[in-house]
Design a protein around this motif. Sequence first.
Motif, PDB file in Angstrom:
ATOM      1  N   TYR C  75       0.844  -1.179   0.000  1.00  0.00           N
ATOM      2  CA  TYR C  75       0.000   0.000   0.000  1.00  0.00           C
ATOM      3  C   TYR C  75       0.886   1.236   0.000  1.00  0.00           C
ATOM      4  CZ  TYR C  75      -3.616  -3.321   1.207  1.00  0.00           C
ATOM      5  OH  TYR C  75      -4.466  -4.386   1.182  1.00  0.00           O
ATOM      6  N   ALA C  76       0.564   2.189  -0.879  1.00  0.00           N
ATOM      7  CA  ALA C  76       1.346   3.420  -0.927  1.00  0.00           C
ATOM      8  C   ALA C  76       0.951   4.292   0.245  1.00  0.00           C
ATOM      9  CB  ALA C  76       1.090   4.145  -2.235  1.00  0.00           C
ATOM     10  N   SER C  77       1.939   4.814   0.902  1.00  0.00           N
ATOM     11  CA  SER C  77       1.671   5.682   2.035  1.00  0.00           C
ATOM     12  C   SER C  77       2.837   6.648   2.160  1.00  0.00           C
ATOM     13  CB  SER C  77       1.498   4.824   3.296  1.00  0.00           C
ATOM     14  OG  SER C  77       0.996   5.593   4.340  1.00  0.00           O
ATOM     15  N   THR C  78       2.896   7.343   3.268  1.00  0.00           N
ATOM     16  CA  THR C  78       3.968   8.312   3.452  1.00  0.00           C
ATOM     17  C   THR C  78       4.643   8.025   4.774  1.00  0.00           C
ATOM     18  OG1 THR C  78       2.606   9.887   2.274  1.00  0.00           O
ATOM     19  CG2 THR C  78       4.505  10.765   3.465  1.00  0.00           C
ATOM     20  N   CYS C  79       5.946   8.128   4.755  1.00  0.00           N
ATOM     21  CA  CYS C  79       6.706   7.795   5.953  1.00  0.00           C
ATOM     22  C   CYS C  79       6.487   8.825   7.042  1.00  0.00           C
ATOM     23  CB  CYS C  79       8.191   7.708   5.612  1.00  0.00           C
ATOM     24  SG  CYS C  79       9.203   7.290   7.031  1.00  0.00           S
ATOM     25  N   GLY C  80       6.284   8.349   8.255  1.00  0.00           N
ATOM     26  CA  GLY C  80       6.119   9.232   9.393  1.00  0.00           C
ATOM     27  C   GLY C  80       7.306   9.187  10.326  1.00  0.00           C
ATOM     28  N   GLY C  81       8.405   8.645   9.842  1.00  0.00           N
ATOM     29  CA  GLY C  81       9.595   8.540  10.682  1.00  0.00           C
ATOM     30  C   GLY C  81      10.166   9.902  11.017  1.00  0.00           C
ATOM     31  N   CYS C  82      10.108  10.818  10.068  1.00  0.00           N
ATOM     32  CA  CYS C  82      10.486  12.200  10.364  1.00  0.00           C
ATOM     33  C   CYS C  82       9.587  13.085   9.510  1.00  0.00           C
ATOM     34  CB  CYS C  82      11.962  12.457  10.088  1.00  0.00           C
ATOM     35  SG  CYS C  82      12.390  12.559   8.336  1.00  0.00           S
ATOM     36  N   SER C  83       9.863  14.359   9.426  1.00  0.00           N
ATOM     37  CA  SER C  83       8.955  15.243   8.704  1.00  0.00           C
ATOM     38  C   SER C  83       9.354  15.420   7.252  1.00  0.00           C
ATOM     39  CB  SER C  83       8.888  16.590   9.418  1.00  0.00           C
ATOM     40  OG  SER C  83      10.198  17.074   9.611  1.00  0.00           O
ATOM     41  N   ALA C  84      10.308  14.607   6.759  1.00  0.00           N
ATOM     42  CA  ALA C  84      10.733  14.769   5.368  1.00  0.00           C
ATOM     43  C   ALA C  84       9.664  14.296   4.391  1.00  0.00           C
ATOM     44  CB  ALA C  84      12.037  14.020   5.116  1.00  0.00           C
ATOM     45  N   GLY C  85       8.779  13.422   4.832  1.00  0.00           N
ATOM     46  CA  GLY C  85       7.656  13.023   4.000  1.00  0.00           C
ATOM     47  C   GLY C  85       8.021  12.178   2.794  1.00  0.00           C
ATOM     48  N   CYS C  86       8.853  11.179   2.963  1.00  0.00           N
ATOM     49  CA  CYS C  86       9.203  10.303   1.848  1.00  0.00           C
ATOM     50  C   CYS C  86       8.041   9.360   1.558  1.00  0.00           C
ATOM     51  CB  CYS C  86      10.437   9.484   2.198  1.00  0.00           C
ATOM     52  SG  CYS C  86      11.858  10.486   2.581  1.00  0.00           S
ATOM     53  N   GLY C  87       7.911   9.016   0.290  1.00  0.00           N
ATOM     54  CA  GLY C  87       6.864   8.081  -0.088  1.00  0.00           C
ATOM     55  C   GLY C  87       7.282   6.673   0.222  1.00  0.00           C
ATOM     56  N   LEU C  88       6.344   5.882   0.700  1.00  0.00           N
ATOM     57  CA  LEU C  88       6.718   4.503   0.988  1.00  0.00           C
ATOM     58  C   LEU C  88       5.641   3.541   0.543  1.00  0.00           C
ATOM     59  CD1 LEU C  88       4.995   3.430   3.629  1.00  0.00           C
ATOM     60  CD2 LEU C  88       6.757   4.595   4.898  1.00  0.00           C
ATOM     61  N   LEU C  89       6.032   2.309   0.438  1.00  0.00           N
ATOM     62  CA  LEU C  89       5.108   1.215   0.178  1.00  0.00           C
ATOM     63  C   LEU C  89       5.156   0.310   1.392  1.00  0.00           C
ATOM     64  CD1 LEU C  89       6.167   0.325  -3.475  1.00  0.00           C
ATOM     65  CD2 LEU C  89       4.166   1.633  -2.767  1.00  0.00           C
ATOM     66  N   ALA C  90       3.991   0.112   2.014  1.00  0.00           N
ATOM     67  CA  ALA C  90       3.945  -0.764   3.181  1.00  0.00           C
ATOM     68  C   ALA C  90       3.523  -2.144   2.709  1.00  0.00           C
ATOM     69  CB  ALA C  90       2.964  -0.220   4.211  1.00  0.00           C
ATOM     70  N   THR C  91       4.410  -3.104   2.868  1.00  0.00           N
ATOM     71  CA  THR C  91       4.082  -4.470   2.496  1.00  0.00           C
ATOM     72  C   THR C  91       3.326  -5.113   3.643  1.00  0.00           C
ATOM     73  OG1 THR C  91       6.116  -4.558   1.264  1.00  0.00           O
ATOM     74  CG2 THR C  91       5.053  -6.655   1.732  1.00  0.00           C
ATOM     75  N   THR C  92       2.132  -5.566   3.374  1.00  0.00           N
ATOM     76  CA  THR C  92       1.389  -6.236   4.433  1.00  0.00           C
ATOM     77  C   THR C  92       1.177  -7.681   4.042  1.00  0.00           C
ATOM     78  OG1 THR C  92      -0.811  -5.856   3.559  1.00  0.00           O
ATOM     79  CG2 THR C  92       0.125  -4.111   4.897  1.00  0.00           C
ATOM     80  N   ARG C  93       1.109  -8.484   5.057  1.00  0.00           N
ATOM     81  CA  ARG C  93       0.940  -9.904   4.848  1.00  0.00           C
ATOM     82  C   ARG C  93      -0.060 -10.388   5.869  1.00  0.00           C
ATOM     83  NH1 ARG C  93       4.585 -13.588   2.862  1.00  0.00           N
ATOM     84  NH2 ARG C  93       3.716 -15.662   2.904  1.00  0.00           N
ATOM     85  N   ASP C  94      -1.118 -11.012   5.391  1.00  0.00           N
ATOM     86  CA  ASP C  94      -2.166 -11.512   6.268  1.00  0.00           C
ATOM     87  C   ASP C  94      -2.590 -10.447   7.275  1.00  0.00           C
ATOM     88  OD1 ASP C  94      -1.876 -13.830   4.871  1.00  0.00           O
ATOM     89  OD2 ASP C  94      -0.622 -14.814   6.375  1.00  0.00           O
ATOM     90  N   GLY C  95      -2.697  -9.233   6.786  1.00  0.00           N
ATOM     91  CA  GLY C  95      -3.264  -8.184   7.622  1.00  0.00           C
ATOM     92  C   GLY C  95      -2.297  -7.449   8.505  1.00  0.00           C
ATOM     93  N   ARG C  96      -1.015  -7.712   8.374  1.00  0.00           N
ATOM     94  CA  ARG C  96      -0.086  -6.927   9.194  1.00  0.00           C
ATOM     95  C   ARG C  96       1.078  -6.443   8.351  1.00  0.00           C
ATOM     96  NH1 ARG C  96       3.763 -11.023  10.681  1.00  0.00           N
ATOM     97  NH2 ARG C  96       2.887 -12.925   9.882  1.00  0.00           N
ATOM     98  N   PRO C  97       1.446  -5.177   8.519  1.00  0.00           N
ATOM     99  CA  PRO C  97       2.588  -4.655   7.760  1.00  0.00           C
ATOM    100  C   PRO C  97       3.871  -5.320   8.244  1.00  0.00           C
ATOM    101  CG  PRO C  97       1.438  -2.904   8.955  1.00  0.00           C
ATOM    102  CD  PRO C  97       0.836  -4.184   9.393  1.00  0.00           C
ATOM    103  N   ILE C  98       4.686  -5.787   7.323  1.00  0.00           N
ATOM    104  CA  ILE C  98       5.921  -6.443   7.738  1.00  0.00           C
ATOM    105  C   ILE C  98       7.153  -5.771   7.162  1.00  0.00           C
ATOM    106  CG2 ILE C  98       4.939  -8.717   8.161  1.00  0.00           C
ATOM    107  CD1 ILE C  98       5.946  -9.521   5.386  1.00  0.00           C
TER     108      ILE C  98
END
Lengths: 640, 218, 1003
Positions: C75-98
């Motif tokens: 799922y495309a989302s945005t990184c919240g690790g800092c305020s730089a706002g990099c685009g990310l893809l969260a890979t989820t498996r059986d309902g949990r991001p891994i």
Amino acid sequence: MASVSIPPYVPLIGGNKSTGQVTADICAPLERRATSLWWFAFLPSFALLLLGGAAVTYQIATGIGTWGLNRSVGWAFDITNFVFWIGIGHAGTFISAILFLFRQKWRTSVNRSAEAMTLFAVTCAGLFPIIHMGRPWLFYWIFPYPNWRGPLWVNFRSPLDWDFFAISTYFTISLVFWYIGLIPDLAALRDRLRPGWYRGLVSFFSLGWSGGFRTWRRYEIVYMLLAGLATPLVVSVHSVVSTDFAGGRLPGWHTTIFPPYFVAGAIFSGMSMVLTLMLIARKVMGMEDYITQRHIEAMTKVILTTSCLVGLAYAIEFFSALYMGNRYESFTFLNRAFGPLGWGYGIMVVCNVLLPQLFWMPRVRAFLPAVFTIAVLVNVGMWFERFIIIVASLERNFLPSSWSSYTPTSIELATLLGSFGLFFTCFLIFCRFLPMIAISEVKGVLEHRHQSKSKEEPSSASETSAKAVIAVFSEADDLVEAVRAVRKHNWPIDDIYCPYPVHGLEESLGWRRSRLAAACFTCGAAGVILALWFQFWASARSWPINVGGQPWNSLPSFVPVTFECMVLFGGLGLVAAWLIRCRLYPGKIAVTPTTGATDDRFVLAMGVPSSSAEADQIRQLLRARRAVFVQDRPEVEAKP
Amino acid sequence: MLSSRLLTVVLLLVLVSASVVLGVRFRNYSLPGNQQGYEPVQPITFSHRLHAGDLQIACIYCHSGADRSRHAGIPASSLCMNCHRLVTASPDAMLQEVQQARQAGRPPQPVVSPELVKLYDSLGLDDKMQSDPAKKLRPIPWVKVHNLPDFSCFDHRPHVHAGVECQECHGPVQTMERVRQVQDLSMGWCVNCHREKGIAGVDGKQVKPSTDCAACHY
Amino acid sequence: MASQEKMEGSRQGSLALPLVGDESPESSPSRRDFLRLAGFALGATLTGCQRAPVQHALAYVNQPGDLIPGRSYSYASTCGGCSAGCGLLATTRDGRPIKLEGNPEHPLSRGGLCAAGQASLLGLYDGQRLEHPRQRGSDTEWLQVDLAVRARLEDIRKSGGAVRFLSGSLLGPTGSALLQRFLGTFADARHIVYDPSSYSAILAAHAVTHGVRLLPHYRLDKAQTLVSFDADFLGTWISPVEFTAAYRSGRNLDGAEPHLSYHVHFESRLSLTGSKADERFAIAPSEVGTILNHLVTRLAKKAGVAAPEGAISEPPLHAGILDRLAERLWSDRGRSLILCDSQDVDVQVACNFLNHLLGSYGATVEVERPSYQRRGDDDALHTLLEELHAGKVAALFLYQCDPIHDLPDAERLDQDLKRAPLVVSFAERTNETSQRAHYVCPTPHYLESWSDTEAVAGIVSLVQPTIAPRGEPRSLPESLAAWMNQPQSDYDLLRAHWEKEIYPRADKLPKPSFQAFWDRTLLDGFAQVTTPPSKMKSFDVSKVRLLPPRTPPKEGSLTLVIYSKVGMPDASHAYNPWLQELPDPISKVTWDNYACLSPEAAKRLGANTGDVVHLDGGSAVLDLPVLVQPGQHDGIVAVALGYGSPLSARFAGIGPQWLEAKPTLGYSGRVGSNAAEMLTWSGNTLQRIRAEVRATKTQRQHPLALTQQYNLLDVPPRLALPGQQRRPIIHETTLEKLRRGDVGAAHEEAEKADLWTRDHDSKGPHWGMAIDLSACTGCSACVVACQAENNIPTVGKDEVRRQREMHWLRIDRYYTERPDGVDVAHQPMLCQHCGNAPCEVVCPVLATVHSEEGLNQQVYNRCVGTRYCANNCPYLVRRFNWFDYAHDDTMHNLVLNPDVTVRSRGVMEKCSFCVQRIQEAKIEAGREERALRDGDIRTACQQSCPAQAIVFGDLNDPKSRVSKLAAGSRAYRVLEELNVKPSVNYLGLVRNRPTAAEENSHG
């Protein structure tokens, strides 16, 4: 070589011992209660063993991380100890096999303990490859056994697999060798002991040995063939152990000099350990007459020779590392000498190369405290040699980024101490319960004069029904003469019983040549074929797997296992054939013609000819040959 | 003396018989973890013989992950309802009720098999097949029959895609009332099939099953 | 169970059928009974051995239509690790991001994702996150909080008290808009933004020169000549992933004409960016002004502009260098860029002037579409602190920030907060400030809720939830809406805001419906929209002055430089074990911060790495272990922020606990020490540089856990023969030489002689890799990517100290001493998948063997752990499980990748070239009945590399990217001469050093 350097002739066995005295002297410690000195040595050893056992238990329960190893130094104390103990374990078979083949008579006093030491040292050594594994409970995976995994065999290209075969073969053959040598002595001991559990055990393992000459004759063949097999085995084992390093990629490991270098080092350290133990044992067990100055001389000379060999190896490897122009290789050696572990390198050179040079001086060789100290220090030095080879090479490898440093943990130190505990505990138990000097072999090298004999009066009753006559001699020479005389008359000899293999009988008896050698050869050849075929089949046919880009049929890699299988099959087959041929088996009840046949009596057993005149002539002849007594028997017993 | 010899004989006999007994056992269960013949009782006495055999429902209808995912998957309770919304008991039982009702001249009562009640319970349905908010949704705790150790990564997709019949690994499931593990699922069994199919192919089609370790172990 | 039943059965059987001659039942069990029981016990035990435990398989009750168990979805989302706002893809498996990966389509981050961003996934499975709202330290209900807060706010509205809302920069358009609405309901309300590592001076300087307080958007991709003053833009500065990607695009050596931008770096400590610079000068912080003055006067002269007034002192480096630099900048005007990290507004103004002279504005410095990545305003923050001190604040809201930890004078702030009538903290986990708050409102992890962000004006991205929130956190907009009596879900609030504000700005023609726009944005993760015209004024030259000369620090004192670490951007990540154990790219230290001293400075102090020094800054003191850091200016001591956080107290029990284990935490019970106390207020900006710090060596020791002990390619001189000192591990050359065909190293002749015949050639693919050492910045994103992908455990400080870190991929960092500083080379090192693998030959049990596709396979379940393979590996890339590394935190285990086995104790492990991804790609290609394409398989390290330094593919395919790179002139294999035939190709390191002609004309 031993007899040249000492101007006044010193007998090999001191104290002018008679055959019977030898038995009595050597069996004496076994027949009395343990001395306080023995307990004094045993208790600390056992305590160390317990400490080591606790350390190993903790390590196996918690993880190999309890050792100070790291991502770069994957081996340190474990394999150092392994190579150290294996090295120690080389002296025994060296003494019993190689020196036997070279007819070194001085070996007889030390070979039994040296072989026992070998077994215990190999036991100590064998523990380390198992406990050093991350998952020691799966150590049997190294053995190619049929399985449900495909089947998946093992990697016959791995030096560790060669190790497994080499060490298990070495242990087995050494054990067999030691045990074969022990059988006549067990019989002698059996015949001296009072009934009880101890005698029961000794009797069980003496295989019903009665000292018959047919058995003796085959025994000598077996012994020699085993020695012949064990000689290349000794050389092979440490050569194989050295391939653990030489087969590796590491600078400082990957060299062709390792096999001879390691074998020399092994004999060096093993002989030092034998010397150390012998010096202690002769004091503690009162064996000064049996382990004499001449033995010590001989051993110091072996140590001196091997020290020079080891020194040469150090020099050559250092030189070739610098000369070959490989930056990694030259660095490794400079780093060994001048890097963080330079102190260890210093200990190694001083203890292994410099100190033994003192043995050039006869005065040092004769001064036992100095001999003892040097022998101990040689072992310290040899331990460090292995430590430096392993750790210094691993610590500073190809990539400087991964350079690291190693410090042992308390668990490793305790394990090292524990291995010494195990070794000494086993050795002390051995000294306590088994003759620590080969009785029959020592008897064979006694150089004594004829002694005045107390003539016992034989029972002169000559029954007509008697079918056999036995003559008992107290001197081997008398026996030999008697046999020659009897053979001259072509009287049938049933068997001869003697406490050690009397030489000079063979030709006069004219018995058929033994085919044990053929059995040995057949079994050995079978071992070779089986091992070669199996390795080829498993690696190239059953499931060909690409291992390091090597071809399916990596024949050169299959040589070590093939060799070990040859020795193992040949040796075991030989002994089995001998036991079957001589009808020896555990628990057999021994039938001896007279008491003392395993001690100091030489017995000639003959069938009695039909004419009584001839029988009388025989008795006459035997009495004339200084027979202690001549006796008639209703039947000839213990036919081979 | 006699008694001790007797004891030896007895001990030897015990040893021999124990070895025989254990030998038989070990032939059946040759490996630790080998569950060949495992036939656990399931929470619902679902019959594969009925569904896959008699009714000839394709395996993939329920185990729809088989060609799209590592796992073939176990059908969701909702999938069962595609049929069992109407089929609430065995046809025989339903027919019998209809006949009985006709004879008695009363409207037929709904017949619900006690096994299907468990299914409806899991979906939180009431007697009238309506969702009952008071009931919690509870997944059915099916017992896994075919278990591989965690260190082997089996993937259904390439097998299904290559045309390997389900029955080759799972046995004739369509004849089983309760599913039983037919093959031993040992590594040797997998590898041998890979070797054989690599030569013989599947249904005459050339396939390239790998015998690399990393095909399964990573 | 089975055994129990059998036992029962046997007993009943024997009672029912008493045997003839049996003793009476009352007597004690006979021997026969005993034997029988023993027999059954044996049988039962054997049964127990052979039957695996019953495993249940729970299926869905209602099958979700779009989800197949066992498949991964991104799922495309945005990184919240800092305020730089990099685009990310969260890979989820059986309902949990891994796994979090970079979104390759994102216009800023372009597929990269930094170490901290990837590791932020762990926050989701952090068992110590707040699950319920708290009132004065104890759990409570949202209803209680809402009632109480609303009542208090009503009072404040009536009384007109001051409401202050303090947050970091991480607040998207929807949240900001809602916050403005919320604050608008009060008479005196303000939103104050601060960044723990402040950039306030840059914004303030633009207020001076352009009339608008803004952070420009730096376009490094357009910069040909780049001069940076302390700005660690590849490591931590503003938006490092974006800058790395942009920087990389200006440095391409694989085209027809090799091309490198020219990057000059002035800095006092040795930063990641400095390590990549073409030319790097170690200068004291006080000397920045002088160099700027010189550049300003030189460039003003070239531009024909009157130089600003002021005195000018001697430069700290050769004037010829400055001439050459000015020349280069001027010839590249419009394509050059000056970056500066200073918190001195005057210095920033001077930099702006330089950029203005060079025509960078509008070209490499965008102010029309500014960056919102850092919006901290130190001035406002200072005012707030003063207000708090004066007791003028009626209600203070804190959103995901921890000022007590981040700011100096914590004690005063602590006291002030105690006096504030209402303090509400929005936080994911308890931090120092939230401990003092009246109400703590748990906020969800960013992967659990809907939000948005606008990192750079015009680029808005969505943050979508990938898992249901744990506990009952509530996002800030939801709370604000609830307190405004309009409770709404974050999704509704977000959608409403986007429909009203963002969608009208969408500039795509023909304009899609809002739903289509929304769906598209959700799929892409971001949308590019128009920006309102800026109110910026033209450059005001009148404000520019030459910088006054700084008095050099007193003899014997040091200047303290406080910086952020690549792996620990700020203290909010301190809970994260992956980041704590990530070796710093330069120092290679894990689990600590430390006082970096140059070798010279350390010698003066008589301190070595690991000795604790006492730093006395007058009003604040700090005790830290020393790290000797080559390349650093002799007059400074550098200390990292982000440590000493209470969040790190959780690591007390990390790592194996055994007889000789040592704790991970320092004596303070935390990881490292907090350097924020040493920050200073100068004017109204928060200074990271503190002059006049006295350092004294203490008698204490604090061993540091370094992953690299020896730092040079040169072995110690006394241990090498002449000419053999340097190891040819890294091939290094300059651009000028490369153009002449000199790749920097004579190829060592590989030993071609082979004992063996080769009878298994691989006909299928041969997987291989190419790693561009020129592109690699050492940022360590790949290390965390690998850790997340391959279930690599964290082992704790003591294990790292014992050199037992488990990372499959490490980055070796080598220094090369040069007369004017050190050169740094980064070399990612992983399993080389050798064709003639030395590890394979020595394994006795065939646990590591070669695959037909050229992979060096490691079979964990076959391994018995002899470690021979690791000893025999020339690259030292094998990792051993010394202990059973912790997998007992069931919550934490949810992050594990189900495609990769979790290794048990006693087995070897190593890089597998992400074989699970190879398998997946092959299976999917097979399912689609097509051949694998180049690029189908991307290893985890490759995927997230912001610099695209790693290329993976089939070396047997001459058309694949990797084989083209491997055939290039720069390609070499490390230790090729050993004939191990590695499958990893390194592309030599190239620096854009001044040509000999340039050196001569000015030097």
